[in-house]
Design a protein around this motif. Sequence first.
Motif, PDB file in Angstrom:
ATOM      1  N   MET B 125       1.040  -1.377   0.018  1.00  0.00           N
ATOM      2  CA  MET B 125      -0.482   0.008   0.049  1.00  0.00           C
ATOM      3  C   MET B 125       1.016   1.040  -0.311  1.00  0.00           C
ATOM      4  SD  MET B 125      -2.796  -1.510   2.990  1.00  0.00           S
ATOM      5  CE  MET B 125      -3.614   0.419   2.994  1.00  0.00           C
ATOM      6  N   SER B 138       3.888   1.273   3.170  1.00  0.00           N
ATOM      7  CA  SER B 138       3.052  -0.224   4.003  1.00  0.00           C
ATOM      8  C   SER B 138       3.280  -1.569   3.475  1.00  0.00           C
ATOM      9  CB  SER B 138       1.572  -0.163   5.000  1.00  0.00           C
ATOM     10  OG  SER B 138       1.062   1.426   5.090  1.00  0.00           O
ATOM     11  N   ARG B 139       3.098  -2.968   4.316  1.00  0.00           N
ATOM     12  CA  ARG B 139       3.618  -3.906   3.948  1.00  0.00           C
ATOM     13  C   ARG B 139       3.374  -4.709   4.943  1.00  0.00           C
ATOM     14  NH1 ARG B 139       8.636  -5.902   5.917  1.00  0.00           N
ATOM     15  NH2 ARG B 139       8.683  -7.170   3.448  1.00  0.00           N
ATOM     16  N   MET B 147      -0.082  -5.381   9.594  1.00  0.00           N
ATOM     17  CA  MET B 147       0.636  -4.253   8.728  1.00  0.00           C
ATOM     18  C   MET B 147       1.215  -3.154   9.337  1.00  0.00           C
ATOM     19  SD  MET B 147      -0.212  -4.856   5.209  1.00  0.00           S
ATOM     20  CE  MET B 147      -0.091  -3.485   4.428  1.00  0.00           C
ATOM     21  N   ALA B 148       2.380  -3.205   8.316  1.00  0.00           N
ATOM     22  CA  ALA B 148       3.146  -2.482   8.871  1.00  0.00           C
ATOM     23  C   ALA B 148       3.034  -0.563   8.342  1.00  0.00           C
ATOM     24  CB  ALA B 148       4.847  -2.274   9.744  1.00  0.00           C
ATOM     25  N   THR B 149       3.225   0.559   8.924  1.00  0.00           N
ATOM     26  CA  THR B 149       3.450   1.946   7.874  1.00  0.00           C
ATOM     27  C   THR B 149       4.864   2.253   7.901  1.00  0.00           C
ATOM     28  OG1 THR B 149       1.271   2.256   7.987  1.00  0.00           O
ATOM     29  CG2 THR B 149       2.921   4.240   7.076  1.00  0.00           C
ATOM     30  N   ILE B 150       6.591   2.274   7.254  1.00  0.00           N
ATOM     31  CA  ILE B 150       7.184   2.604   7.185  1.00  0.00           C
ATOM     32  C   ILE B 150       7.305   3.757   6.786  1.00  0.00           C
ATOM     33  CG2 ILE B 150       9.347   1.878   7.316  1.00  0.00           C
ATOM     34  CD1 ILE B 150       7.851  -0.069   8.397  1.00  0.00           C
ATOM     35  N   LEU B 151       8.392   5.149   7.464  1.00  0.00           N
ATOM     36  CA  LEU B 151       8.532   6.212   6.934  1.00  0.00           C
ATOM     37  C   LEU B 151       9.718   6.216   6.938  1.00  0.00           C
ATOM     38  CD1 LEU B 151       6.298   8.060   9.505  1.00  0.00           C
ATOM     39  CD2 LEU B 151       5.647   7.124   7.287  1.00  0.00           C
TER      40      LEU B 151
END
Lengths: 272, 341
Positions: B125, B138-139, B147-151
Motif C-alpha cells: 500500500m 505499508s507492508r 501491516m506496518a507503515t514505514i516512514l
Amino acid sequence: MHIVVCVKQVPDTKIIKINPKTNTLDRRSAPAILNPYDAHAVQEAVRLKSILGRGKISVLSMGPPQATEVIKKCIEIGADEGYLISDRAFAGADTLATSYALSKALEKIASVDPIDLVICGKHAIDGDTGQVGPGIARRLDIPPVTNVIEVSEVNSNDRTIVIKRKLSNGYELVQANMPCLLTVEKEINKIEYSPLSNMLKAARYKSHIWSVSDLGEVNITQLGLKGSPTVVGKMFTPPKLEGGKMLDGTSDEQVSQLMEVLLEQKELLNVK
Amino acid sequence: MEEYQGVWVFIEQSEGEIAGVSLELLGAGRQLADKLEVPLAGVLLGEKVRELSTQVIGHGADIVYLIDDPVLKYYRTESYMKCVNNLALKYRPEIFLYGATPNGKDLASAVATDLSTGLTADTTMLDVDVEKRLLEASRPAFGGNIMATILCKKNRPQMATVRPKVMKALPFDGVRIGEVVEEMIELSEEDMRTKVLEIVKNVTKAASLADAHVIVCGGKGMGDLEGFELIHELADTIGASVGGTRDVIEAGWLPHELQIGQTGETVTPKIYFAIGLSGAIQHVVGMKNSELIIAINKDPNAPIFEAATYGIVGDAFEVVPKLIEQFKQIRVKQGGEVSYV
C-alpha cells in the motif's frame, strides 16, 4: 578459500502471536531459531568447502548474547568459527544500519584472514526484506549476486564463480569475480544431517563476541536506531475486505450452488 | 530537503520489454505525484531502449531519464546502480519506487546503501502525507499477520520496492506529452566484475502460476501430503494450476516456486480456489486481486472468507470430491473436455 556466512536469529514466525490490543509482537510466544534461509547459506558453504577439499567457514551474526545459540547451530551444520557482534549500540537497527555494522565486523575478520566469499540467506523470515545482503556488498565494494539457486562452478585459479540466479520469469547464469557476496534461495540445497562430531563441537563451542569497541573505527551515528533512516509509523490490521456471499446448505447444495456460479462464467468456461 | 522534488519510478525492462510492475508503479506514482503537485519520472536504462520512452510517457510519466549504453544490455547491480546513483544525485527525487522483483530489490538495496537513505521492502500500500511530504509505505510485517507503515523522515529520496500486481497501471495514452532527458555514463565492460553468460526464460513453474487463469491453492488444512492430492485432483479435472500457502511449502508438499503470498508469487487469475487455508494477511496480499475467489474452509471465522467472492463453510474432503464429480459428469454429458481458457 575463506567463506563467511552472515546469519540471524529470528522468532519462528509460523508460531508467533501478535497482541491484538497493542499490535506488538509477543516474542515469548515463539521460539528463537536460525533463520531458515541462513541454514541453507551455511550448508552451501559446507558443500563448497567439501568440493574444493579445503577452506574455512566463519559465521557472523548480530544480536543479543543469546544469539550465540544460532552460531552453535551453524557449527553443527559445519562452520569452523563463529562471531557475534552484540552491543546496545546496535539495537533498533534497520537494514541500512545493520549492513553497516556487519560490514565493519567483516572488515575485522578479513584483516586477519582475507574473505573470498560472503554468503547470506535471501532474507530473514522476521523482516522479509532481503536488503542487508546487497547492502553489505556495497559497503565492502564487492559485487552482490542475489537470489542464487545454484553455485555451478568455483574457479580458484582465476578467482571467479559461476552462479545460477533466479529471475521473475526464469534464471540467468552469472560469472562473478571473487570476492563477491551471494544471497541464496532455499532450493539451493538440502540441509544434511550433521555428523556426531559436529554436534559435539557445537555443544562445547564458545563464539567470539565483539562489542562496538572491538570493531575498530566505527561511526556510531550510523549504528542502531540513530543510524536507521526508516521508522515504523503505525501498525494496523488491513482494512477488512467486504467478503462475499456464503453458500449455505448441505454439502450437495453448496456444490450445486457453486457449480451454478462457475458455469455462469461463460467467458471463462469453455465446455467443448 | 526542499531541493528534493518529484516522484521517480525505476523502469525495469528485459530485452526491450517493460515489466508489468513498472507500468503499475507509473500508475501508483502518478497518484502520488498529483497529490504532491510534482512531476512523475521514469528511469529507463538499457541497450537500444530509447523507443520504450513512448510507453513510459504514455503510461503516466512526465519525464523519462534515459541512459542507453551497450554495457547496460543486461541488468547487473554495479552498472545499473552507478547510473541510478548518478541520476538521483543530480536530479534529486523525493520519492523513488522500484518493483519488488529480484532485479528491482537487488538494485534498490544497493542504491539505498550508497545514497544512505531508507528503503521499505515489498510494499503493498502506498500513500503520501502531503503536508509533511512523507511517503507512507505499508507492508505485511512479522510473518505477515499485521501491516506496518514505514516512514523515512529525514533522508531523501524515500525509497520503496512494491509488490507486482497490487497497483493498477493506467491505460496507455498515445497523445500524452513528456520530456526525454538523456544522460551518458562512463562505464566500460572492463570495469565490470560480473558477466551475464546466459538468460533462460520461462522455465520455472512460477512463471506458469503468474500467468494462470485458474489456480487451485491448498493450505495446511489439507492435513498431509496425501490429503493435498485432492488439490491436484481438482486442478487436473478443471485444467488449473496448483499453488500452496507458506505452510504447505515449508511442509514440503509443493516446491518453493509454487508458494502464493507475500514471500512467494502474487497472482491475479480469473478464478482462484482457496481450499483448507485460513487466509493469513501474508497470503491474502498475494491473491486478493483475483477476479473470482472461491473459499472452502471448515472454520466459519477464517479470514479467507473476507477476501472471497463465494464462501463455503465445510470440510474440503467432503465438498471438493463432490465438485470434482460434478465436473466429470458434465464431461460425460457433453462428451468432451471441460477446460478453462
